[in-house]
Design a protein around this motif. Structure first.
Motif, PDB file in Angstrom:
ATOM      1  N   UNK A 108       0.675  -1.304   0.168  1.00 44.30           N
ATOM      2  CA  UNK A 108       0.130  -0.007   0.005  1.00 44.30           C
ATOM      3  C   UNK A 108       1.046   1.245   0.032  1.00 44.30           C
ATOM      4  N   UNK A 109       2.069   1.244   0.769  1.00 46.44           N
ATOM      5  CA  UNK A 109       3.102   2.337   0.879  1.00 46.44           C
ATOM      6  C   UNK A 109       3.605   2.589  -0.709  1.00 46.44           C
ATOM      7  N   UNK A 110       3.957   1.350  -1.178  1.00 43.90           N
ATOM      8  CA  UNK A 110       4.476   1.833  -2.498  1.00 43.90           C
ATOM      9  C   UNK A 110       3.332   1.952  -3.621  1.00 43.90           C
ATOM     10  N   UNK A 111       2.185   1.654  -3.535  1.00 43.39           N
ATOM     11  CA  UNK A 111       1.067   2.084  -4.394  1.00 43.39           C
ATOM     12  C   UNK A 111       0.986   3.493  -4.108  1.00 43.39           C
ATOM     13  N   UNK A 112       0.855   3.935  -2.897  1.00 47.04           N
ATOM     14  CA  UNK A 112       0.674   5.462  -2.665  1.00 47.04           C
ATOM     15  C   UNK A 112       1.761   6.314  -3.090  1.00 47.04           C
ATOM     16  N   UNK A 113       2.776   5.913  -3.030  1.00 45.30           N
ATOM     17  CA  UNK A 113       4.396   6.614  -3.610  1.00 45.30           C
ATOM     18  C   UNK A 113       3.945   6.422  -5.198  1.00 45.30           C
ATOM     19  N   UNK A 114       3.775   5.190  -5.788  1.00 46.15           N
ATOM     20  CA  UNK A 114       3.603   5.419  -6.932  1.00 46.15           C
ATOM     21  C   UNK A 114       2.433   6.436  -7.716  1.00 46.15           C
ATOM     22  N   UNK A 115       1.345   6.402  -6.954  1.00 46.68           N
ATOM     23  CA  UNK A 115       0.169   7.018  -7.468  1.00 46.68           C
ATOM     24  C   UNK A 115       0.475   8.369  -7.394  1.00 46.68           C
ATOM     25  N   UNK A 116       0.744   8.969  -6.016  1.00 48.56           N
ATOM     26  CA  UNK A 116       1.130  10.366  -5.853  1.00 48.56           C
ATOM     27  C   UNK A 116       2.121  10.835  -6.637  1.00 48.56           C
ATOM     28  N   UNK A 117       3.189  10.103  -7.010  1.00 52.51           N
ATOM     29  CA  UNK A 117       4.490  10.458  -8.006  1.00 52.51           C
ATOM     30  C   UNK A 117       3.819  10.486  -9.160  1.00 52.51           C
ATOM     31  N   UNK A 118       3.094   9.576  -9.878  1.00 60.36           N
ATOM     32  CA  UNK A 118       2.670   9.657 -11.157  1.00 60.36           C
ATOM     33  C   UNK A 118       1.586  10.733 -11.481  1.00 60.36           C
ATOM     34  N   UNK A 119       0.727  11.224 -10.493  1.00 60.84           N
ATOM     35  CA  UNK A 119      -0.235  12.239 -10.519  1.00 60.84           C
ATOM     36  C   UNK A 119       0.485  13.668 -10.459  1.00 60.84           C
ATOM     37  N   UNK A 120       1.585  13.835  -9.878  1.00 62.58           N
ATOM     38  CA  UNK A 120       2.304  15.003  -9.918  1.00 62.58           C
ATOM     39  C   UNK A 120       2.898  15.250 -11.139  1.00 62.58           C
ATOM     40  N   UNK A 121       3.379  14.253 -11.747  1.00 57.31           N
ATOM     41  CA  UNK A 121       3.799  14.555 -13.141  1.00 57.31           C
ATOM     42  C   UNK A 121       2.700  14.753 -14.016  1.00 57.31           C
ATOM     43  N   UNK A 122       1.699  14.228 -14.050  1.00 56.11           N
ATOM     44  CA  UNK A 122       0.359  14.231 -15.135  1.00 56.11           C
ATOM     45  C   UNK A 122      -0.228  15.476 -14.707  1.00 56.11           C
ATOM     46  N   UNK A 137      -4.811   5.709   3.152  1.00 52.48           N
ATOM     47  CA  UNK A 137      -5.795   4.834   2.354  1.00 52.48           C
ATOM     48  C   UNK A 137      -5.314   3.573   2.134  1.00 52.48           C
ATOM     49  N   UNK A 138      -4.220   3.746   1.212  1.00 61.95           N
ATOM     50  CA  UNK A 138      -3.576   2.614   0.462  1.00 61.95           C
ATOM     51  C   UNK A 138      -2.764   1.441   1.610  1.00 61.95           C
ATOM     52  N   UNK A 139      -2.135   2.133   2.528  1.00 59.02           N
ATOM     53  CA  UNK A 139      -1.248   0.971   3.320  1.00 59.02           C
ATOM     54  C   UNK A 139      -2.357   0.328   4.246  1.00 59.02           C
ATOM     55  N   UNK A 140      -3.390   1.153   4.834  1.00 62.59           N
ATOM     56  CA  UNK A 140      -4.560   0.733   5.649  1.00 62.59           C
ATOM     57  C   UNK A 140      -5.151  -0.498   5.087  1.00 62.59           C
ATOM     58  N   UNK A 141      -5.568   0.020   3.800  1.00 58.81           N
ATOM     59  CA  UNK A 141      -6.517  -1.263   3.055  1.00 58.81           C
ATOM     60  C   UNK A 141      -5.640  -2.262   2.683  1.00 58.81           C
ATOM     61  N   UNK A 142      -4.199  -2.166   2.381  1.00 60.32           N
ATOM     62  CA  UNK A 142      -3.555  -3.121   2.090  1.00 60.32           C
ATOM     63  C   UNK A 142      -3.234  -4.310   3.303  1.00 60.32           C
ATOM     64  N   UNK A 143      -3.161  -3.467   4.535  1.00 56.56           N
ATOM     65  CA  UNK A 143      -3.109  -4.271   5.693  1.00 56.56           C
ATOM     66  C   UNK A 143      -4.277  -5.025   5.917  1.00 56.56           C
ATOM     67  N   UNK A 144      -5.399  -4.478   5.828  1.00 54.98           N
ATOM     68  CA  UNK A 144      -6.865  -4.977   6.270  1.00 54.98           C
ATOM     69  C   UNK A 144      -7.006  -6.166   5.353  1.00 54.98           C
ATOM     70  N   UNK A 145      -6.994  -5.951   3.982  1.00 55.23           N
ATOM     71  CA  UNK A 145      -7.195  -7.040   3.005  1.00 55.23           C
ATOM     72  C   UNK A 145      -6.277  -8.141   3.232  1.00 55.23           C
ATOM     73  N   UNK A 146      -5.199  -7.925   3.305  1.00 53.25           N
ATOM     74  CA  UNK A 146      -4.334  -8.986   3.508  1.00 53.25           C
ATOM     75  C   UNK A 146      -4.526  -9.878   4.813  1.00 53.25           C
ATOM     76  N   UNK A 147      -4.724  -9.142   5.871  1.00 58.87           N
ATOM     77  CA  UNK A 147      -5.321  -9.679   7.071  1.00 58.87           C
ATOM     78  C   UNK A 147      -6.473 -10.787   6.983  1.00 58.87           C
ATOM     79  N   UNK A 148      -7.430 -10.161   6.179  1.00 58.05           N
ATOM     80  CA  UNK A 148      -8.644 -10.838   5.939  1.00 58.05           C
ATOM     81  C   UNK A 148      -8.559 -12.175   5.226  1.00 58.05           C
TER      82      UNK A 148
END
Length: 167
Positions: A108-122, A137-148
């Protein structure tokens, strides 16, 4: 007179009926649905209680969507390769769940970094309000989904394994 001539009419009335081995299997679409609905409902309730429109919108989009995506990817991996990894089914349940929860949060942290970086460029002005939320949202969602998903997968694998061993 033996029991076969006059069977007890309550025989079988109180039995637990189950199909097959009696164990629920790991069904991917059900796990994805559970991973989407659980955090989305909880975040939606939190958004209603605090009157936070961003959290209410995020519950259905970034929180629920990321959870469903992580559940889908992890579920596919578990179905194809997870059964062949002995440490996943052999290690203590909480250790495996903890490791996968940590990996989900890191994804989730990686996805947040990639998403925010990509959107800053675009979109240099960053006018999108939800971009600031992805870091939570992304790290917390990744944590919850992986746990479930890993919790339910381990239960399904352990139950199926133990029921096969009894036969």
């Amino acid at each position: 007179m033996n029991k076969m001539e006059y069977p007890n009419q309550t025989d079988g009335a109180y039995e637990i009926k189950s199909g097959g081995s009696g164990a629920k299997g790991f069904v991917l679409w059900r796990e994805i649905l559970m991973a989407y609905v659980s955090p989305a409902i909880m975040a939606g309730i939190g958004g209603l209680v605090t009157a936070d429109k961003g959290l209410q919108l995020g519950a259905l989009t970034t929180i629920g969507g990321t959870s469903a995506l992580v559940a889908w990817m992890l579920g596919l991996w578990l179905r194809s390769r997870g059964v062949h990894k002995r440490w996943i089914s052999g290690a203590p349940h909480l250790v495996v769940v903890g490791l996968f929860a940590l990996m989900g949060a890191m994804f989730g942290l990686f996805a947040a970094w990639a998403t925010s970086g990509l959107l800053e460029i675009m979109i240099p002005s960053n006018d999108l309000a939800w971009v600031g939320r992805v870091w939570i949202d992304f790290p917390l969602s990744g944590f919850i989904a992986s746990t479930i998903v890993i919790w339910r997968w381990r239960l399904a694998v352990t139950t199926n394994f133990s029921s096969k061993r009894r036969r």
